[in-house]
Design a protein around this motif. Structure first.
Motif, mmCIF file in Angstrom:
data_model
loop_
_atom_site.group_PDB
_atom_site.id
_atom_site.type_symbol
_atom_site.label_atom_id
_atom_site.label_comp_id
_atom_site.label_asym_id
_atom_site.label_seq_id
_atom_site.Cartn_x
_atom_site.Cartn_y
_atom_site.Cartn_z
ATOM 1 N N ARG A 37 50.043 -12.883 -37.296
ATOM 2 C CA ARG A 37 50.349 -13.205 -35.785
ATOM 3 C C ARG A 37 50.598 -14.528 -35.629
ATOM 4 O O ARG A 37 49.846 -15.303 -35.873
ATOM 5 C CB ARG A 37 49.034 -12.610 -34.921
ATOM 6 N N THR A 38 51.864 -14.636 -35.127
ATOM 7 C CA THR A 38 52.404 -16.188 -34.632
ATOM 8 C C THR A 38 51.976 -16.082 -33.042
ATOM 9 O O THR A 38 52.398 -15.481 -32.453
ATOM 10 C CB THR A 38 53.782 -16.258 -34.780
ATOM 11 N N VAL A 39 51.197 -17.284 -32.690
ATOM 12 C CA VAL A 39 50.759 -17.213 -31.341
ATOM 13 C C VAL A 39 51.383 -18.274 -30.547
ATOM 14 O O VAL A 39 51.279 -18.308 -29.393
ATOM 15 C CB VAL A 39 49.207 -17.475 -31.127
ATOM 16 N N VAL A 40 52.116 -19.370 -31.190
ATOM 17 C CA VAL A 40 52.870 -20.278 -30.660
ATOM 18 C C VAL A 40 54.190 -20.431 -31.569
ATOM 19 O O VAL A 40 54.036 -20.471 -32.804
ATOM 20 C CB VAL A 40 52.226 -21.635 -30.778
ATOM 21 N N ARG A 51 51.921 -41.347 -18.660
ATOM 22 C CA ARG A 51 52.461 -40.259 -18.125
ATOM 23 C C ARG A 51 51.438 -38.920 -18.172
ATOM 24 O O ARG A 51 50.598 -39.000 -19.370
ATOM 25 C CB ARG A 51 53.790 -39.844 -19.046
ATOM 26 N N SER A 52 51.765 -37.902 -17.473
ATOM 27 C CA SER A 52 51.160 -36.712 -17.774
ATOM 28 C C SER A 52 52.003 -35.601 -17.858
ATOM 29 O O SER A 52 52.902 -35.291 -17.051
ATOM 30 C CB SER A 52 50.314 -36.489 -16.257
ATOM 31 N N LEU A 53 51.813 -34.791 -18.582
ATOM 32 C CA LEU A 53 52.478 -33.534 -19.114
ATOM 33 C C LEU A 53 51.439 -32.365 -18.983
ATOM 34 O O LEU A 53 50.186 -32.175 -19.422
ATOM 35 C CB LEU A 53 53.002 -33.485 -20.411
ATOM 36 N N ALA A 54 51.746 -31.232 -18.198
ATOM 37 C CA ALA A 54 50.933 -30.159 -18.093
ATOM 38 C C ALA A 54 51.636 -28.871 -18.698
ATOM 39 O O ALA A 54 52.780 -28.739 -18.462
ATOM 40 C CB ALA A 54 50.847 -29.569 -16.547
ATOM 41 N N LEU A 55 50.502 -28.267 -19.513
ATOM 42 C CA LEU A 55 50.920 -27.086 -20.142
ATOM 43 C C LEU A 55 50.335 -25.827 -19.192
ATOM 44 O O LEU A 55 49.297 -25.998 -19.056
ATOM 45 C CB LEU A 55 50.310 -26.764 -21.445
ATOM 46 N N VAL A 56 51.406 -25.061 -18.691
ATOM 47 C CA VAL A 56 50.735 -24.164 -17.543
ATOM 48 C C VAL A 56 51.278 -22.660 -18.338
ATOM 49 O O VAL A 56 52.237 -22.317 -19.103
ATOM 50 C CB VAL A 56 51.690 -24.337 -16.599
ATOM 51 N N GLY A 57 50.408 -21.548 -18.087
ATOM 52 C CA GLY A 57 50.427 -20.378 -18.488
ATOM 53 C C GLY A 57 49.359 -19.593 -18.539
ATOM 54 O O GLY A 57 48.364 -20.266 -18.219
ATOM 55 N N GLU A 58 49.323 -18.080 -18.634
ATOM 56 C CA GLU A 58 48.147 -17.332 -18.582
ATOM 57 C C GLU A 58 47.547 -17.478 -19.733
ATOM 58 O O GLU A 58 47.932 -17.963 -20.821
ATOM 59 C CB GLU A 58 48.595 -16.147 -18.208
ATOM 60 N N SER A 59 46.202 -16.931 -19.754
ATOM 61 C CA SER A 59 45.339 -16.843 -21.096
ATOM 62 C C SER A 59 46.386 -15.984 -22.118
ATOM 63 O O SER A 59 47.128 -15.039 -21.792
ATOM 64 C CB SER A 59 44.064 -15.890 -20.771
ATOM 65 N N GLY A 60 46.125 -16.496 -23.317
ATOM 66 C CA GLY A 60 46.777 -16.149 -24.339
ATOM 67 C C GLY A 60 48.292 -16.605 -24.329
ATOM 68 O O GLY A 60 49.151 -16.228 -25.391
ATOM 69 N N SER A 61 48.817 -17.676 -23.617
ATOM 70 C CA SER A 61 50.143 -18.012 -23.585
ATOM 71 C C SER A 61 50.440 -18.923 -24.826
ATOM 72 O O SER A 61 51.532 -19.435 -24.747
ATOM 73 C CB SER A 61 50.538 -18.741 -22.295
ATOM 74 N N GLY A 62 49.322 -19.537 -25.233
ATOM 75 C CA GLY A 62 49.652 -20.496 -26.294
ATOM 76 C C GLY A 62 49.120 -21.864 -25.942
ATOM 77 O O GLY A 62 49.384 -22.846 -26.698
ATOM 78 N N LYS A 63 48.662 -22.168 -24.831
ATOM 79 C CA LYS A 63 48.475 -23.556 -24.133
ATOM 80 C C LYS A 63 47.535 -24.155 -25.109
ATOM 81 O O LYS A 63 47.712 -25.561 -25.408
ATOM 82 C CB LYS A 63 48.125 -23.486 -22.721
ATOM 83 N N SER A 64 46.516 -23.659 -24.972
ATOM 84 C CA SER A 64 45.140 -24.555 -25.728
ATOM 85 C C SER A 64 45.365 -24.449 -27.162
ATOM 86 O O SER A 64 45.271 -25.486 -27.939
ATOM 87 C CB SER A 64 43.583 -23.669 -25.476
ATOM 88 N N VAL A 65 46.200 -23.434 -27.650
ATOM 89 C CA VAL A 65 46.438 -23.600 -29.349
ATOM 90 C C VAL A 65 47.496 -24.883 -29.568
ATOM 91 O O VAL A 65 47.225 -25.369 -30.339
ATOM 92 C CB VAL A 65 46.986 -22.405 -29.697
ATOM 93 N N VAL A 242 56.236 -24.667 -18.959
ATOM 94 C CA VAL A 242 55.632 -23.215 -18.802
ATOM 95 C C VAL A 242 55.609 -22.369 -20.135
ATOM 96 O O VAL A 242 56.527 -22.276 -20.797
ATOM 97 C CB VAL A 242 56.194 -22.598 -17.636
ATOM 98 N N MET A 243 54.262 -21.742 -20.398
ATOM 99 C CA MET A 243 54.367 -21.088 -21.709
ATOM 100 C C MET A 243 54.317 -19.619 -21.214
ATOM 101 O O MET A 243 53.318 -19.237 -20.475
ATOM 102 C CB MET A 243 53.556 -21.690 -22.673
ATOM 103 N N GLN A 244 54.767 -18.728 -22.059
ATOM 104 C CA GLN A 244 54.490 -17.115 -21.972
ATOM 105 C C GLN A 244 54.601 -16.897 -23.377
ATOM 106 O O GLN A 244 55.790 -16.873 -23.972
ATOM 107 C CB GLN A 244 55.541 -16.535 -21.081
ATOM 108 N N HIS A 245 53.552 -16.099 -23.918
ATOM 109 C CA HIS A 245 53.339 -15.421 -24.995
ATOM 110 C C HIS A 245 53.910 -16.428 -26.304
ATOM 111 O O HIS A 245 54.672 -16.045 -27.208
ATOM 112 C CB HIS A 245 54.288 -14.065 -25.057
ATOM 113 N N GLY A 246 53.425 -17.517 -26.023
ATOM 114 C CA GLY A 246 53.519 -18.658 -27.175
ATOM 115 C C GLY A 246 54.753 -19.261 -27.206
ATOM 116 O O GLY A 246 55.075 -20.105 -27.952
#
Length: 566
Positions: A37-40, A51-65, A242-246
């Motif tokens: 399973r590829t998650v990102v 500078r500040s960069l925000a990773l945005v998306g729902e749970s499971g989108s791959g932000k924390s990974v 913005v991330m969705q499904h990795g």
């Protein structure tokens, strides 16, 4: 262990390059897989110092990974591949375990969402803050202790010498989060990763933490923020990814992404924010719930509140033998089909007031009436026949579930507890009504998403056909789109059954959206009450005004309103 693979070919090793004006963080072609399973997949971005960069998306989108790839913390079995994965010019794909330990804390600080879990509950706060200093061999013990006090003072912790000697459980949520930030910046790392750093914090405490993070950024620290709260992202981030499904679906300057979103997913995230809609309007595109018929409701005489809290006060005597008042002369009424929102900071008495209303704790003085009859002051045996008519949905449903039971067994247990029987098809009807499928019934809650677990919690609460639902921070940890679905579901339940809802939250946008009336608590006392429109449009108390002023997200509000008009 995590396996890293560099996809770069030829040339001198990246680790030997001198530090230049290149980005602090450079990532290209990043993919992370666990087994098959590829998650990102193919993520690229850059982050400069200051500078500040925000990773945005729902749970499971791959932000924390994605963020943990910069720390080598994706865990056993993770396969990380990247064309470029650099920190200050160093190729992170070449690091061994010893080198990663130098990076963590020394070059990259990491702030997690839940400081109570992240800080060792059995160790003094000062010892936890000093960990990175000790592990990296910084100074003698006396020097480290002084450095800890300086760090706590820097992040705005009052009385740092006292706080350093306390356990995490003795600090408020805001102070614990500040202590966690102090630990993360102890070695002055060039990069700070903040993973949902303000989720579940009160509005004013949240504003303080955001100000602190912004000060660190202004001082030259690179800031990588992970959040599902677009209001926070607007306030803190220079750029958004913005991330969705990795997969990255949209990225660019914050003003561009949030002010004029292009991708349907980004637009959907913005559209799900409660404060951007008329109160009571549907927030999601999910169809209205199809709810099973319920038995005849208890008939309450016209004009009689289903729940009445009359001048209740609650005091506790602490281990220091000092008596403290946590709820002070609080009164309110809740009528059938009505939602009363209760807001206030940590320690304001919200949850204690709810516990008194639920008869889980007795007031020191005052009384509670349920459906016109005494509710407080009774023995539990006297209350037991009426217990099923007041149900509760908590912030952490997983913690309230028996881990040995499947979803079906949990709902069956609730039915037996309230009616003594389980009618054929009743469990399936309850699960279907809250938007779950038949396949969910055989699963265990730990295998479900946060939104699915909360739906199970609501189905279990509905099993007793309650007249009152008490929700204590029940949606605060959910992604904004999942939160929207749950709020829509609650509205459907209230319309179908006429249930009265007591809704406790620190999220003023949610409170405004769901509430008919609002009660504001401070230090256990009611400082303001009125219709939701009165309290939010023309607050009379300075404390209420301060809560409203601390809410982030003006640009998000404008963008979502424009999106809705389109």
């Amino acid at each position: 262990m995590t396996t890293f693979t560099s996809l770069t070919s030829g040339g001198a090793p990246v680790a030997d390059r001198p530090v230049t004006s290149d980005p602090l963080v450079a990532v290209s072609g990043l993919s992370v897989a666990f087994g098959e399973r590829t998650v990102v997949r193919d993520v690229s971005f850059a982050l400069d110092r200051g500078r500040s960069l925000a990773l945005v998306g729902e749970s499971g989108s791959g932000k924390s990974v994605t963020a943990r790839s910069l720390l080598g913390l994706n865990g056993t079995g993770a396969r990380v591949r990247a064309t470029t994965l650099e920190l200050a010019g160093r190729d992170l794909t070449t690091l061994d375990d010893r080198s990663w330990r130098r990076v963590r804390g020394g070059e990259v600080g990491y702030v997690l969402q839940d400081a109570l879990v992240s800080l060792d509950p059995l160790r003094r706060v000062g010892a936890s803050v000093a960990d990175a200093l000790r592990e990296h061999g910084v100074g003698p013990r006396a020097a480290r202790e002084q450095r800890v006090l300086d760090l706590l003072r820097r992040v705005g912790v009052p009385e740092p010498a006292l706080r350093a000697r306390q356990l995490p459980s003795e600090l408020s949520g805001g102070l614990r989060q500040r202590a966690l930030i102090a630990a993360a910046i102890a070695l002055e790392p060039a990069l700070l990763i903040a993973d949902e750093p303000t989720t579940a914090l009160d509005t004013t405490v949240q504003a303080q933490i955001l100000h602190l993070l912004d000060e660190l950024r202004s001082g030259g620290t690179g800031l990588l923020v992970i959040s599902h709260d677009l209001g926070i992202v607007e306030q803190l981030a220079d750029d958004v990814l913005v991330m969705q499904h990795g997969v990255v679906v949209e990225q660019g300057p914050t003003e561009q992404v949030l002010g004029d979103p292009q991708h349907p997913y980004t637009k959907r995230l913005l559209a799900a924010i409660p404060s951007l809609h008329a109160p009571g309007a549907r927030l999601s595109d999910a169809p209205p719930a199809v709810l099973a018929p319920r038995a005849d409701r208890t008939m309450v005489p016209a004009g009689t509140p289903v729940l009445a809290v009359e001048q209740v006060t609650k005091t506790y005597r602490g281990p220091d033998q000092v008596t403290r008042t946590v709820v002070d002369d609080v009164s309110f009424e809740l009528h059938a089909g009505e939602t009363l929102g209760i807001v206030g900071e940590s320690g304001s008495g919200k949850s204690t007031t709810a516990a008194i209303a639920l008869a889980l704790t007795e007031p020191t003085s005052g009384r509670v009436l349920f459906e016109g009859r005494p509710w407080s002051g009774l023995s539990e045996r006297e209350r037991r026949p009426h217990r099923p008519k007041i149900a509760t949905v908590s912030q952490d449903p997983l913690g309230s579930f028996d881990p040995r039971k499947s979803v079906r067994q949990l709902v069956e247990s609730a039915l037996r507890a309230s009616t003594g029987t389980v009618a054929p098809g009743r469990v399936d009807a309850l699960l279907t009504g809250v938007g779950l499928e038949a396949s969910h019934a055989v699963r265990h809650p730990r295998t479900l998403s946060g939104g699915q677990r909360q739906r199970v919690s609501i189905a279990r609460a509905l099993a007793s056909e309650p007249d009152v639902l008490v929700l204590d921070e029940a949606v605060s940890a959910l992604d904004v789109s999942v939160q929207a679905q749950v709020l829509d579901l609650l509205a459907d339940i209230q319309e179908a059954y006429g249930v009265a809802i007591l809704f406790i939250s620190h999220d003023l946008g949610v409170i405004h959206h769901v509430s008919d009336r609002v009660l504001v608590l401070r230090h256990g006392r009611v400082v303001e009450t009125g219709t939701a429109e009165q309290v939010f449009r023309a607050p009379q108390d300075a404390y209420t005004q301060g809560l409203l002023d601390a809410v982030p997200g003006a640009r998000v509000h404008r963008a979502a309103a424009t999106t809705e008009e389109r």
